[in-house]
Write a protein that holds these residues in place. Structure first.
Motif, PDB file in Angstrom:
ATOM      1  N   ILE A  21      18.502  73.220  18.865  1.00 36.74           N
ATOM      2  CA  ILE A  21      19.142  74.304  18.107  1.00 36.74           C
ATOM      3  C   ILE A  21      19.939  73.731  16.937  1.00 36.74           C
ATOM      4  O   ILE A  21      19.938  74.282  15.830  1.00 36.74           O
ATOM      5  CB  ILE A  21      20.054  75.131  19.033  1.00 36.74           C
ATOM      6  N   LYS A  22      20.605  72.596  17.179  1.00 31.60           N
ATOM      7  CA  LYS A  22      21.479  71.992  16.158  1.00 31.60           C
ATOM      8  C   LYS A  22      20.692  71.343  15.031  1.00 31.60           C
ATOM      9  O   LYS A  22      21.039  71.483  13.860  1.00 31.60           O
ATOM     10  CB  LYS A  22      22.390  70.958  16.819  1.00 31.60           C
ATOM     11  N   PHE A  23      19.635  70.593  15.364  1.00 30.53           N
ATOM     12  CA  PHE A  23      18.871  69.876  14.352  1.00 30.53           C
ATOM     13  C   PHE A  23      18.093  70.846  13.462  1.00 30.53           C
ATOM     14  O   PHE A  23      17.745  71.956  13.865  1.00 30.53           O
ATOM     15  CB  PHE A  23      17.906  68.890  15.000  1.00 30.53           C
ATOM     16  N   ASN A  24      17.775  70.368  12.260  1.00 30.12           N
ATOM     17  CA  ASN A  24      17.013  71.183  11.316  1.00 30.12           C
ATOM     18  C   ASN A  24      15.840  70.392  10.757  1.00 30.12           C
ATOM     19  O   ASN A  24      15.845  69.157  10.762  1.00 30.12           O
ATOM     20  CB  ASN A  24      17.912  71.636  10.146  1.00 30.12           C
ATOM     21  N   GLY A  25      14.849  71.118  10.272  1.00 30.76           N
ATOM     22  CA  GLY A  25      13.758  70.531   9.516  1.00 30.76           C
ATOM     23  C   GLY A  25      13.003  69.424  10.214  1.00 30.76           C
ATOM     24  O   GLY A  25      12.634  69.521  11.388  1.00 30.76           O
ATOM     25  N   SER A  35      10.786  65.854  14.628  1.00 34.21           N
ATOM     26  CA  SER A  35      10.676  64.496  15.178  1.00 34.21           C
ATOM     27  C   SER A  35      11.252  64.435  16.589  1.00 34.21           C
ATOM     28  O   SER A  35      10.672  63.801  17.480  1.00 34.21           O
ATOM     29  CB  SER A  35      11.407  63.503  14.271  1.00 34.21           C
ATOM     30  N   PHE A  36      12.384  65.088  16.786  1.00 31.40           N
ATOM     31  CA  PHE A  36      13.021  65.129  18.104  1.00 31.40           C
ATOM     32  C   PHE A  36      12.120  65.827  19.113  1.00 31.40           C
ATOM     33  O   PHE A  36      11.929  65.348  20.239  1.00 31.40           O
ATOM     34  CB  PHE A  36      14.365  65.846  17.995  1.00 31.40           C
ATOM     35  N   PHE A  37      11.541  66.945  18.704  1.00 36.18           N
ATOM     36  CA  PHE A  37      10.642  67.690  19.591  1.00 36.18           C
ATOM     37  C   PHE A  37       9.421  66.856  19.956  1.00 36.18           C
ATOM     38  O   PHE A  37       8.996  66.825  21.124  1.00 36.18           O
ATOM     39  CB  PHE A  37      10.205  68.993  18.910  1.00 36.18           C
ATOM     40  N   LEU A  38       8.843  66.148  18.983  1.00 35.27           N
ATOM     41  CA  LEU A  38       7.654  65.333  19.243  1.00 35.27           C
ATOM     42  C   LEU A  38       7.970  64.174  20.188  1.00 35.27           C
ATOM     43  O   LEU A  38       7.154  63.825  21.048  1.00 35.27           O
ATOM     44  CB  LEU A  38       7.086  64.805  17.926  1.00 35.27           C
TER      45      LEU A  38
END
Length: 264
Positions: A59-63, A68-71
């Motif tokens: 939720i905090k991270f963008n773009g 990259s975090f999700f992958l």
């Protein structure tokens, strides 16, 4: 009252990463003293953190950072899925047992990914640094207290090696934790801390790694000694002469520790 509440919230905001890292050895203690046939209280807490923290960060991270975090998390999920599919393929799949096992196994890489992605500025790096040093101090204190009280768990069956307050299923895994914390602490003090502090930390690292009794800890000790000496030599060749006496003593201490390890 409201001022205290604001100060507490600010403290949590400024130190949340430090607190999460420090929490890990404390959860090991909780697991050791609360283990039963149903599991441990620490396991439930770690499972909650493993689920909640990635959701909050997504939720905090963008773009691109969010992607990259999700992958990175997806890679861990894919490996867990492949394990389950392989269990179904060979006919040894048990839903409750396998899901419980994968949840325990996935905790470390998921938390590691979360911590890595959080260290995106100097403030977070300092938080991580404080957390690692505090975690190392806690682990050392646990080992000392467990030995003095006769409650330490061994690394291997038969009483070989020393792991402190850790449940049986995590005894050998503690070698990874000891190796990482020892390497971090050693290189932290080698950067230029006071001579007495540096020698004290290096001696503690030497004792912990040897006492654990695993090959990974043994090899970590050699890596620290060799890389530490190389680092000090490079600093000397680069023209840093302000701490030459201190660095010479530390290099000699590293060489002695390396020699003592070989004889041990």
């Amino acid at each position: 009252m409201r001022v205290n509440e604001k100060s507490f919230k600010k403290f949590l905001y400024d130190n949340w990463l430090t607190l999460l890292i420090v929490l890990q050895p404390l959860l090991d203690i909780l697991a050791f003293w609360t283990q039963n046939e149903r599991g441990t209280a620490a396991g439930a807490i770690r499972l909650i953190i493993m689920i909640v923290l990635p959701i909050v960060l997504l939720i905090k991270f963008n773009g691109k950072k969010r992607l990259s975090f999700f992958l990175a998390l997806a890679v861990v999920g894919a490996i867990c899925l492949l394990h389950i599919l392989n269990g179904i393929r060979v006919g040894s799949y048990e839903l409750v047992t396998d899901v419980s096992y994968m949840a325990r196994v996935a905790q470390m890489p998921v938390l590691a990914i979360c911590f890595i992605f959080c260290m995106d500025d100097d403030s977070k790096l300092r938080q991580a640094e404080r957390g690692m040093l505090a975690a190392a101090a806690i682990e050392l204190a646990i080992l000392l207290v467990s030995v003095l009280t006769g409650t330490a768990n061994s690394t291997y069956s038969g009483g070989v090696g020393l792991s402190g307050w850790v449940i049986d299923s995590n005894r050998c895994a503690m070698s990874i934790i000891f190796s990482v914390l020892s390497m971090f602490s050693a290189f932290y003090v080698l950067k230029g801390r006071k001579l007495v502090i540096t020698l004290g930390v290096l001696l503690a690292v030497f004792a912990v790694l040897l006492a654990n009794g695993t090959k990974s800890c043994y090899l970590t000790l050699f890596i620290i000694c060799v890389c530490g000496i190389i680092m000090l030599v490079i600093r000397f060749l680069a023209g840093d002469r302000e701490t030459v006496k201190r660095d010479a003593i530390v290099a000699a201490a590293l060489a002695l520790l390396c020699a003592a390890s070989i004889r041990a």
